[in-house]
Design a protein around this motif. Sequence first.
Motif, short mmCIF file in Angstrom:
data_model
loop_
_atom_site.label_atom_id
_atom_site.label_comp_id
_atom_site.label_asym_id
_atom_site.label_seq_id
_atom_site.Cartn_x
_atom_site.Cartn_y
_atom_site.Cartn_z
N GLU A 1 55.49 25.03 66.00
CA GLU A 1 54.25 25.68 66.85
C GLU A 1 54.70 25.64 68.10
O GLU A 1 54.64 26.41 68.54
N PHE A 2 54.84 24.26 68.72
CA PHE A 2 55.03 23.57 70.25
C PHE A 2 56.35 24.21 70.80
O PHE A 2 56.57 25.40 71.66
N ILE B 1 56.09 27.90 71.95
CA ILE B 1 54.89 28.33 72.53
C ILE B 1 56.56 28.45 73.80
O ILE B 1 56.33 28.71 74.78
N LEU C 1 56.26 31.42 74.88
CA LEU C 1 55.55 32.22 75.56
C LEU C 1 54.97 31.45 77.22
O LEU C 1 54.81 31.54 78.17
N PRO D 1 49.26 27.18 80.96
CA PRO D 1 49.56 26.87 79.18
C PRO D 1 49.36 25.04 78.82
O PRO D 1 50.18 25.16 80.24
N GLY D 2 49.75 24.16 78.54
CA GLY D 2 49.85 23.25 77.78
C GLY D 2 48.66 21.74 77.66
O GLY D 2 48.96 21.19 77.63
N ASP D 3 47.70 22.71 78.87
CA ASP D 3 46.05 21.26 78.48
C ASP D 3 45.37 21.46 77.59
O ASP D 3 45.41 22.93 76.42
N ASP D 4 44.21 21.08 77.37
CA ASP D 4 43.61 21.64 76.39
C ASP D 4 42.46 22.94 76.23
O ASP D 4 42.44 23.96 75.28
N LEU E 1 45.85 34.08 75.13
CA LEU E 1 46.94 34.82 73.60
C LEU E 1 46.06 34.57 72.25
O LEU E 1 46.87 33.34 72.52
N LEU F 1 49.67 34.49 82.50
CA LEU F 1 49.00 33.85 80.63
C LEU F 1 48.29 32.56 81.21
O LEU F 1 49.38 31.28 81.43
P1 ADP Z 1 43.98 22.61 71.40
O1 ADP Z 1 44.67 22.18 69.74
O2 ADP Z 1 44.29 21.47 71.80
O3 ADP Z 1 43.77 23.60 71.08
P2 ADP Z 1 46.94 23.74 70.57
O4 ADP Z 1 47.66 23.23 70.29
O5 ADP Z 1 46.49 25.39 70.23
O6 ADP Z 1 46.03 22.92 71.73
O7 ADP Z 1 47.88 24.69 71.82
C1 ADP Z 1 48.86 23.57 72.48
C2 ADP Z 1 48.70 24.19 74.46
O8 ADP Z 1 49.85 25.27 74.28
C3 ADP Z 1 47.56 24.74 74.52
O9 ADP Z 1 47.63 24.63 75.85
C4 ADP Z 1 47.33 27.00 74.24
O10 ADP Z 1 46.46 27.43 75.85
C5 ADP Z 1 48.94 26.25 74.08
N1 ADP Z 1 49.08 28.00 73.98
C6 ADP Z 1 48.77 28.27 72.46
N2 ADP Z 1 49.61 29.14 71.29
C7 ADP Z 1 49.80 30.07 72.42
C8 ADP Z 1 49.48 31.27 72.99
N3 ADP Z 1 49.87 32.24 71.99
N4 ADP Z 1 50.41 31.86 73.96
C9 ADP Z 1 49.82 30.86 74.54
N5 ADP Z 1 50.02 29.80 74.94
C10 ADP Z 1 49.52 28.48 73.86
#
Ligand code: ADP
Length: 318
Positions: free
Chosen positions: A3-4, A7, A11, A27-30, A88, A118
């Motif tokens: 998944e990471f 991203i 993304l 993107p990247g933080d909580d 998104l 984004l």
């Molecule tokens: P959390 O578990 O803290 O909610 P995630 O693991 O879901 O975080 O996501 C990690 C990071 O990746 C976050 O900053 C999130 O915004 C980004 N991210 C995840 N999916 C997407 C996406 N489809 N588009 C843009 N950013 C994304």
Amino acid sequence: MGEFDLIRRYLEPVARSQTHTGLLLAPGDDCAIQRLLPDQDLVFSIDTLVESVHFPRGYRADYVAWRALATAASDLAAMGADPVCFTLALTIPDDDEAWLQAFAAGLKDAARTFALALAGGDTTRGPLTVSVQVHGTVPAGMALRRSGACPGDLIVVSGTLGDAAAALACLHTDAPCADEQALLARYHHPEPRLALGQSLRGVASAAIDISDGLGADLQHLLNASGVGAVVDLSRLPLSGPLQRCRPGEARQLAWSGGDDYELCATIPEARWQRLDASVRTQLTVIGQVQAGTGLSFRGGVPEPAAGAGYDHFRRQVS
Ligand code: ADP
Ligand code: MG
């Protein structure tokens, strides 16, 4: 691919390609962080596209991305907002790299075109579903609303109507002619009227974007404003391709067909007269707001059931 990785690979480049000074953390933080300026209102909205409901199975990934962002941005246009950023939520059945690459390309293109950065999102496995939440800003109190139309106001629409609905009939045509290609472009690449919406701030008394069809969406505006209207169907703006491809049904498609993402607004007559010509030429007067609650017609009447629009739970809106 995890998944990471997904991203990071697909993304984050989109996020880097289009930024916004109001978006402090992407993107990247909580969470993402948006800085709010004093005297501005935040307007925000979410839209979901589901495969087989909002777009056909196997629909091109770059078109899915463009349509997802365009339909969300169209709601900002209807409010007269300046676009800032979007999140998104992406649900995909598998990590098909060719699909993801095309999706990211379409998303990048749309993000740049609509000036939406984004900000973050969520990625999960499941039936293909794309949700986009958009953020925009307007000077405090200046957002356009559906309520606010008054008797006497002119009813205007932007661009031309009915093209996207007509395109549905040629989605699977092997070698579309030039006119059919023009109709298909309206369906695949809707262009939300962001700049026009902004220039209607302080001008329009009410506004809505046309996603379900003029008949249905104008009725939403009239209901919210507690007024009625007279509409001249012979004045609906029709494109050349629509008139040539569907001469018998063009007006009907313009009234009841969805997916055009044009704007419908009401404007007090005195303001219309003073309106800058560069804005006025983007609009066509199609009717006038009236006291009461009924909708009446000139220049023909819609066919029964036309103007009903699409309702996911009832199919027909009364
Ligand atoms: P959390 O578990 O803290 O909610 P995630 O693991 O879901 O975080 O996501 C990690 C990071 O990746 C976050 O900053 C999130 O915004 C980004 N991210 C995840 N999916 C997407 C996406 N489809 N588009 C843009 N950013 C994304
Ligand atoms: Mg977290």
